[in-house]
Design a protein around this motif. Structure first.
Motif, PDB file in Angstrom:
ATOM      1  N   LEU A 153       0.851  -1.751   0.085  1.00 33.69           N
ATOM      2  CA  LEU A 153       0.263  -0.209   0.168  1.00 33.69           C
ATOM      3  C   LEU A 153       0.717   1.381  -0.081  1.00 33.69           C
ATOM      4  O   LEU A 153       1.476   1.644   1.195  1.00 33.69           O
ATOM      5  CB  LEU A 153      -0.624   0.305   1.276  1.00 33.69           C
ATOM      6  CG  LEU A 153      -2.089   1.010   1.621  1.00 33.69           C
ATOM      7  CD1 LEU A 153      -3.137   1.218   0.221  1.00 33.69           C
ATOM      8  CD2 LEU A 153      -2.763   1.322   2.800  1.00 33.69           C
ATOM      9  N   LEU A 154       0.606   1.710  -0.700  1.00 34.27           N
ATOM     10  CA  LEU A 154       1.265   3.790  -1.045  1.00 34.27           C
ATOM     11  C   LEU A 154      -0.137   4.603  -0.461  1.00 34.27           C
ATOM     12  O   LEU A 154      -1.054   4.061  -1.410  1.00 34.27           O
ATOM     13  CB  LEU A 154       2.013   3.426  -2.077  1.00 34.27           C
ATOM     14  CG  LEU A 154       2.542   2.754  -2.807  1.00 34.27           C
ATOM     15  CD1 LEU A 154       3.454   3.346  -3.837  1.00 34.27           C
ATOM     16  CD2 LEU A 154       4.235   2.553  -1.632  1.00 34.27           C
ATOM     17  N   LEU A 155      -0.201   5.053   0.443  1.00 34.43           N
ATOM     18  CA  LEU A 155      -1.169   6.086   1.308  1.00 34.43           C
ATOM     19  C   LEU A 155      -0.518   6.980   0.625  1.00 34.43           C
ATOM     20  O   LEU A 155       0.186   7.668   1.365  1.00 34.43           O
ATOM     21  CB  LEU A 155      -1.328   5.497   2.507  1.00 34.43           C
ATOM     22  CG  LEU A 155      -2.331   6.103   2.632  1.00 34.43           C
ATOM     23  CD1 LEU A 155      -3.965   5.914   2.370  1.00 34.43           C
ATOM     24  CD2 LEU A 155      -2.455   5.821   4.841  1.00 34.43           C
ATOM     25  N   GLU A 214       3.259   2.373   3.162  1.00 32.28           N
ATOM     26  CA  GLU A 214       4.252   3.734   3.533  1.00 32.28           C
ATOM     27  C   GLU A 214       3.408   4.512   2.799  1.00 32.28           C
ATOM     28  O   GLU A 214       2.596   4.673   2.751  1.00 32.28           O
ATOM     29  CB  GLU A 214       5.851   3.686   2.753  1.00 32.28           C
ATOM     30  CG  GLU A 214       5.360   3.462   1.313  1.00 32.28           C
ATOM     31  CD  GLU A 214       6.610   3.887   0.644  1.00 32.28           C
ATOM     32  OE1 GLU A 214       7.716   5.253   0.769  1.00 32.28           O
ATOM     33  OE2 GLU A 214       7.020   2.099   0.092  1.00 32.28           O
ATOM     34  N   LEU A 215       3.355   5.711   3.126  1.00 31.53           N
ATOM     35  CA  LEU A 215       3.082   7.183   2.879  1.00 31.53           C
ATOM     36  C   LEU A 215       3.779   7.787   2.560  1.00 31.53           C
ATOM     37  O   LEU A 215       4.880   8.262   2.431  1.00 31.53           O
ATOM     38  CB  LEU A 215       2.981   8.685   4.764  1.00 31.53           C
ATOM     39  CG  LEU A 215       2.057   9.547   4.351  1.00 31.53           C
ATOM     40  CD1 LEU A 215       0.983   9.190   4.136  1.00 31.53           C
ATOM     41  CD2 LEU A 215       1.835  10.427   5.740  1.00 31.53           C
ATOM     42  N   VAL A 216       3.857   8.393   0.938  1.00 27.72           N
ATOM     43  CA  VAL A 216       3.697   8.865  -0.237  1.00 27.72           C
ATOM     44  C   VAL A 216       3.487  10.234  -0.813  1.00 27.72           C
ATOM     45  O   VAL A 216       1.865  10.404  -0.357  1.00 27.72           O
ATOM     46  CB  VAL A 216       3.897   8.084  -1.802  1.00 27.72           C
ATOM     47  CG1 VAL A 216       4.770   8.116  -2.737  1.00 27.72           C
ATOM     48  CG2 VAL A 216       4.096   6.952  -0.823  1.00 27.72           C
ATOM     49  N   ALA A 217       4.909  10.590  -1.027  1.00 29.67           N
ATOM     50  CA  ALA A 217       3.688  12.413  -1.481  1.00 29.67           C
ATOM     51  C   ALA A 217       3.230  12.461  -3.057  1.00 29.67           C
ATOM     52  O   ALA A 217       3.706  11.401  -3.585  1.00 29.67           O
ATOM     53  CB  ALA A 217       5.250  13.602  -1.164  1.00 29.67           C
ATOM     54  N   GLU A 275       6.071  12.018  -5.253  1.00 34.20           N
ATOM     55  CA  GLU A 275       7.212  11.134  -5.146  1.00 34.20           C
ATOM     56  C   GLU A 275       6.607   9.222  -5.925  1.00 34.20           C
ATOM     57  O   GLU A 275       7.217   8.429  -6.017  1.00 34.20           O
ATOM     58  CB  GLU A 275       7.860  10.868  -4.299  1.00 34.20           C
ATOM     59  CG  GLU A 275       8.304  11.958  -3.661  1.00 34.20           C
ATOM     60  CD  GLU A 275       8.867  12.020  -1.660  1.00 34.20           C
ATOM     61  OE1 GLU A 275       8.484  11.238  -0.580  1.00 34.20           O
ATOM     62  OE2 GLU A 275       9.675  12.094  -1.178  1.00 34.20           O
ATOM     63  N   LEU A 276       5.446   9.836  -6.101  1.00 33.43           N
ATOM     64  CA  LEU A 276       4.429   8.246  -6.257  1.00 33.43           C
ATOM     65  C   LEU A 276       4.947   7.059  -7.334  1.00 33.43           C
ATOM     66  O   LEU A 276       5.905   6.464  -7.483  1.00 33.43           O
ATOM     67  CB  LEU A 276       3.165   9.044  -6.752  1.00 33.43           C
ATOM     68  CG  LEU A 276       2.139   7.190  -6.646  1.00 33.43           C
ATOM     69  CD1 LEU A 276       2.432   6.600  -5.272  1.00 33.43           C
ATOM     70  CD2 LEU A 276       0.704   8.041  -7.100  1.00 33.43           C
ATOM     71  N   THR A 277       5.448   8.560  -8.492  1.00 36.34           N
ATOM     72  CA  THR A 277       5.639   7.131  -9.933  1.00 36.34           C
ATOM     73  C   THR A 277       7.283   7.021  -9.671  1.00 36.34           C
ATOM     74  O   THR A 277       7.112   5.235  -9.426  1.00 36.34           O
ATOM     75  CB  THR A 277       5.437   8.025 -10.980  1.00 36.34           C
ATOM     76  OG1 THR A 277       6.756   9.471 -10.884  1.00 36.34           O
ATOM     77  CG2 THR A 277       4.471   8.366 -10.946  1.00 36.34           C
TER      78      THR A 277
END
Length: 452
Positions: A377-379, A408-411, A414-416
């Protein structure tokens, strides 16, 4: 209010999916349409190309000199300068739901209500009727892939297919002759307070249906209606249900059981087990309007779905990428469960953007449970929409509740690159905020980096 003699209509929040459909309706009926929205989008650009004047700053000087009616959405704040100016000019101001009610009161209305599945079921119902060459008008809460639009219009037709939205009790402005209620799960508790009040609102809606009412089998006992029928994906006790469901190469085939017949060997043009259930509901509505078995099967097999509803973005041997509007725990469950059945050998990398602080707060434990159905999960941060932050409610707070080893928490910016680091085989992006604006970027990034 008589809307048949309007010459000029102004929209506050014209870029919304429901608002833009109304704007298109008036524009195509030779009414001058102009409006304001906070930000430009692909949809507002389309409206402008169709001849509508749209601006993106709160500027009363851009309101036309003559306006017969203003349509506004609850998402627009009443302290907007344009809102205050229009109110001071004594221009009639109506909510989107009120205008939809005025339009549809003139004809025969088929309404699709429910906390989940509305848009896909509305779009499919309209497609089945159109396939059967039945002239209709449809107001859809999404962009139909078959028609690349959120509205279908037919001259001299008084048949309407509409999405009946429970937010702000909007659907109580409708008085349909035929309707379906797909689900009554707790949602919009900032409006209703609790599930009981939400359920009572659906009961009130059902009492406004003058003819055929179809409800999900699991909630049928909540409704007392003289022409109430039930449906389910496969429960044999439901009046309408599927049987012999088979998944082959991503395509679902099934038989449809109705109170009077069995329609065999149906093929559905879109993936997702939840869409089989939507197809049962849409089929019941279409059959009730006289659609033949031949046209029903043709319509189901040629249905291409709705933009952002379990939409395939990349389908290749190396990578599957699906984008979905899921923003409620039950919608996430349906999405991830369908992906698991369709691609059992591919680990699921889920990207989720929570929508609203209140919804995140009210369903945090349910979100934690359903998001844990993914493998990774990328939140993203919470999309606030109309809300102010709530102390203690954040994506980090939600992340800590999720029992998943890879999370993890992602901005957003930075997602791609974080996705690429995961070396994914199956990506799904979910959410109702502005996550849709990242879809094209993700698609192009992986086409380049995976040499697709």
């Amino acid at each position: 209010m008589n809307i048949s003699h309007l010459k000029s209509v102004y929209f506050l929040g014209i870029g919304g999916i429901g608002m833009s459909a109304l704007a298109r309706y008036f524009n195509r009926n030779k009414v001058n349409v102009a409006g304001y929205d906070r930000t430009p989008s692909a949809l507002t650009q389309e409206l402008e190309s169709e001849g509508m004047e749209i601006h993106y700053s709160d500027d009363p000087s851009k309101i036309p000199a003559h306006v017969d009616m203003c349509v506004f959405t609850p998402a627009v704040s009443s302290d907007l300068t344009e809102f205050e100016t229009i109110s001071a000019r004594n221009i009639p101001m109506l909510k989107r739901s009120e205008v939809l009610g005025l339009i549809t009161d003139s004809g025969f209305t088929i309404a699709v209500a429910g906390t989940h599945g509305k848009t896909s079921t509305t779009s499919l119902t309209a497609h089945l009727l159109k396939t059967a060459k039945i002239p209709l008008n449809a107001f859809i809460g999404g962009i139909s892939a078959n028609y690349n639009s959120n509205i279908l219009l037919a001259e001299n037709s008084d048949l309407f297919v509409v999405e009946a939205d429970e937010f702000d009790r909007s659907f109580l402005k409708l008085h349909p002759q035929s309707a379906v209620i797909t689900s009554v799960d707790a949602d919009h508790l900032d409006i209703y307070g609790d599930k009981d009040h939400l359920k009572h609102s659906f009961v009130d809606f059902s009492n406004q249906v003058s003819g055929f009412l179809l409800v999900k089998e699991s909630v049928k006992s909540d409704f007392r209606h003289p022409r109430c029928f039930s449906y389910d994906i496969d429960s044999s006790t439901a009046d309408y249900h599927a049987a012999n469901i088979v998944l082959t190469d991503g395509i679902y085939r099934f038989d449809l059981i109705t109170p009077t017949s069995v329609i065999t060997n149906i093929e559905l043009g879109v993936g997702g087990l939840h869409n089989v259930e939507n197809a049962v509901a849409a089929s019941a509505l279409a059959l009730n309007q006289g659609v033949s078995e031949e046209y029903l099967k043709k319509g189901l097999s040629t249905f291409k779905g709705v933009h952002r509803r379990f939409e395939p973005i990349i389908v290749s041997k190396k990578l599957i990428y699906i984008d979905d509007y899921a923003h409620h725990p039950e919608e996430i469950r349906a999405c991830l469960t369908s992906l698991r059945k369709m691609y059992p050998n591919r680990p699921i990398t889920a990207v989720f953007q929570p929508h609203l602080f209140t919804r995140t707060r009210d369903f945090a434990d349910d979100f934690a449970q359903t998001l844990a159905l993914a493998d990774r999960l990328l939140l993203l941060d919470i999309y606030p929409a109309r809300e102010e932050p709530i102390k203690g409610v954040s994506s980090q707070w939600l992340l800590e509740k999720i029992n998943l080893s890879e999370k993890e928490l992602v901005a957003k910016d930075e997602l791609t690159h974080r996705l690429l680091d995961c070396n994914p085989q199956l990506i799904v992006t979910m959410g109702a905020g502005d996550i849709d604006r990242l879809v094209g970027t993700i698609k192009d990034f992986f086409i380049k980096n995976y040499n697709l």
